[in-house]
Design an enzyme around this catalytic site. Sequence first.
Site, PDB file in Angstrom:
ATOM      1  N   HIS A 109       0.843  -1.197   0.000  1.00  0.00           N
ATOM      2  CA  HIS A 109       0.000   0.000   0.000  1.00  0.00           C
ATOM      3  C   HIS A 109       0.881   1.251   0.000  1.00  0.00           C
ATOM      4  O   HIS A 109       2.084   1.173   0.249  1.00  0.00           O
ATOM      5  CB  HIS A 109      -0.910   0.034   1.232  1.00  0.00           C
ATOM      6  CG  HIS A 109      -2.062  -0.920   1.133  1.00  0.00           C
ATOM      7  ND1 HIS A 109      -1.938  -2.255   1.424  1.00  0.00           N
ATOM      8  CD2 HIS A 109      -3.363  -0.724   0.771  1.00  0.00           C
ATOM      9  CE1 HIS A 109      -3.117  -2.851   1.248  1.00  0.00           C
ATOM     10  NE2 HIS A 109      -3.997  -1.944   0.851  1.00  0.00           N
ATOM     11  N   LYS A 156      -0.450   4.650   4.727  1.00  0.00           N
ATOM     12  CA  LYS A 156      -1.362   3.704   5.398  1.00  0.00           C
ATOM     13  C   LYS A 156      -0.889   3.467   6.829  1.00  0.00           C
ATOM     14  O   LYS A 156       0.297   3.302   7.079  1.00  0.00           O
ATOM     15  CB  LYS A 156      -1.424   2.375   4.624  1.00  0.00           C
ATOM     16  CG  LYS A 156      -2.409   1.399   5.222  1.00  0.00           C
ATOM     17  CD  LYS A 156      -2.824   0.309   4.264  1.00  0.00           C
ATOM     18  CE  LYS A 156      -3.792  -0.678   4.900  1.00  0.00           C
ATOM     19  NZ  LYS A 156      -5.076  -0.068   5.297  1.00  0.00           N
TER      20      LYS A 156
HETATM   21  P1  NAD Z   1      -7.655   9.358   5.179  1.00  0.00           P
HETATM   22  O1  NAD Z   1      -6.819   9.589   6.393  1.00  0.00           O
HETATM   23  O2  NAD Z   1      -7.252  10.005   3.902  1.00  0.00           O
HETATM   24  O3  NAD Z   1      -9.189   9.785   5.468  1.00  0.00           O
HETATM   25  C1  NAD Z   1      -9.839   9.615   6.702  1.00  0.00           C
HETATM   26  C2  NAD Z   1     -10.682  10.853   6.920  1.00  0.00           C
HETATM   27  O4  NAD Z   1     -11.526  10.641   8.056  1.00  0.00           O
HETATM   28  C3  NAD Z   1      -9.845  12.127   7.206  1.00  0.00           C
HETATM   29  O5  NAD Z   1     -10.252  13.154   6.329  1.00  0.00           O
HETATM   30  C4  NAD Z   1     -10.157  12.423   8.647  1.00  0.00           C
HETATM   31  O6  NAD Z   1     -10.106  13.817   8.946  1.00  0.00           O
HETATM   32  C5  NAD Z   1     -11.584  11.880   8.760  1.00  0.00           C
HETATM   33  N1  NAD Z   1     -12.007  11.680  10.141  1.00  0.00           N
HETATM   34  C6  NAD Z   1     -11.312  11.211  11.203  1.00  0.00           C
HETATM   35  N2  NAD Z   1     -12.058  11.260  12.316  1.00  0.00           N
HETATM   36  C7  NAD Z   1     -13.272  11.743  11.964  1.00  0.00           C
HETATM   37  C8  NAD Z   1     -14.478  12.032  12.669  1.00  0.00           C
HETATM   38  N3  NAD Z   1     -14.590  11.807  13.987  1.00  0.00           N
HETATM   39  N4  NAD Z   1     -15.531  12.522  11.971  1.00  0.00           N
HETATM   40  C9  NAD Z   1     -15.442  12.752  10.643  1.00  0.00           C
HETATM   41  N5  NAD Z   1     -14.304  12.537   9.931  1.00  0.00           N
HETATM   42  C10 NAD Z   1     -13.246  12.025  10.580  1.00  0.00           C
HETATM   43  O7  NAD Z   1      -7.725   7.771   5.006  1.00  0.00           O
HETATM   44  P2  NAD Z   1      -8.226   6.932   3.736  1.00  0.00           P
HETATM   45  O8  NAD Z   1      -7.061   6.499   2.916  1.00  0.00           O
HETATM   46  O9  NAD Z   1      -9.377   7.634   3.079  1.00  0.00           O
HETATM   47  O10 NAD Z   1      -8.743   5.609   4.468  1.00  0.00           O
HETATM   48  C11 NAD Z   1      -9.737   5.683   5.470  1.00  0.00           C
HETATM   49  C12 NAD Z   1     -10.034   4.269   5.967  1.00  0.00           C
HETATM   50  O11 NAD Z   1     -10.610   3.479   4.925  1.00  0.00           O
HETATM   51  C13 NAD Z   1      -8.780   3.485   6.441  1.00  0.00           C
HETATM   52  O12 NAD Z   1      -9.138   2.686   7.551  1.00  0.00           O
HETATM   53  C14 NAD Z   1      -8.448   2.610   5.226  1.00  0.00           C
HETATM   54  O13 NAD Z   1      -7.704   1.450   5.551  1.00  0.00           O
HETATM   55  C15 NAD Z   1      -9.844   2.269   4.766  1.00  0.00           C
HETATM   56  N6  NAD Z   1      -9.974   1.833   3.356  1.00  0.00           N
HETATM   57  C16 NAD Z   1     -10.866   0.830   3.136  1.00  0.00           C
HETATM   58  C17 NAD Z   1     -11.129   0.420   1.834  1.00  0.00           C
HETATM   59  C18 NAD Z   1     -12.212  -0.597   1.621  1.00  0.00           C
HETATM   60  O14 NAD Z   1     -12.495  -0.942   0.454  1.00  0.00           O
HETATM   61  N7  NAD Z   1     -12.872  -1.090   2.670  1.00  0.00           N
HETATM   62  C19 NAD Z   1     -10.453   1.020   0.771  1.00  0.00           C
HETATM   63  C20 NAD Z   1      -9.555   2.049   1.030  1.00  0.00           C
HETATM   64  C21 NAD Z   1      -9.326   2.471   2.341  1.00  0.00           C
END
Ligand code: NAD
Length: 279
Positions: free
Chosen positions: A164, A168
């Site tokens: 990744h 991450k």
């Molecule tokens: P990122 O850090 O870019 O985004 C997370 C966002 O959540 C940030 O903008 C942060 O400010 C916000 N956030 C945190 N606390 C919050 C709250 N209390 N209220 C509202 N917003 C809040 O991360 P990302 O790359 O977008 O990944 C996010 C999650 O999704 C990770 O756990 C990642 O592993 C997961 N993910 C899952 C899949 C899937 O298909 N299931 C795919 C990609 C990423």
Amino acid sequence: MVAIQNFPNDVSIGVVGCAGRMGRALVAQILRTPGCTLGGGSERIGHEMIGLDIALLAHEAPIGLPILDDPEELFAKVDAVIDFTSPRATAEHAALAGRYRKTHVIGTTGLGAHEERAILEASEKTAVIHSANMSVGVNLLLALTRHLSEVLDSGFDIEILEMHHRNKIDAPSGTALALGRAAAEGRGLDFEQVKKAARNGITGPRNSSDIGFAVLRGGNVVCEHTVIFAAENERIEISHKAGDRAIFAEGAVKAAVWGRGRSPGLYNMQDVLGIKQLN
Ligand code: NAD
């Protein structure tokens, strides 16, 4: 400013964590999906995008929806909420989903026992769709992994490799762990007993039932997984490589639409995609 088109039969979808990497992909995906309306988005308190128009996140013209810092306001007004945030935030959002009986689509990974419990509690009151990976390809990979683990004998060692992007924060990835669980299920093993999340130093030879993990991080790699079945004289490798976050966003929006009118319960993407029978 353009008017928001609210068709009465559309599914109104909110995005918590809308300014994150996945949040932005989700906003863009909802805006281009027929039958869906972007109902709004929220971010953590103090985020620099609070109050700005949500459409800016997808490089679109404003639609008159400022980004909220109160998720409750969002849960109260939409049909479904998509959540790719942090484990702690996801647990708080699950409580709101249960209270307002709204479909909760969860992509957040790295959840602990407390967060899993919060999700389970919410799923007694509403439809919760939770998957470590929302892409069609990865869900097929999960089904194939389980199937191959079942049909190949224990002479085939199972190892999982993932890579990744450099930002991450959890490892091995939620998808790699889900693949490990699928492999253990196929072999009739308890995953927690056979999981080898890391190896370092003088490890001794591998136990034949081990399911090993190798983790790579770097650059802007979106998401890559390979499951290796290695025997004495042959090796089978099955891989999935994501080129763009849009594949997860597409799956998550599909899940939000699928959740409409669904009975309370805990579902996953294999339910949404109807590929459970492959297992
Ligand atoms: P990122 O850090 O870019 O985004 C997370 C966002 O959540 C940030 O903008 C942060 O400010 C916000 N956030 C945190 N606390 C919050 C709250 N209390 N209220 C509202 N917003 C809040 O991360 P990302 O790359 O977008 O990944 C996010 C999650 O999704 C990770 O756990 C990642 O592993 C997961 N993910 C899952 C899949 C899937 O298909 N299931 C795919 C990609 C990423």
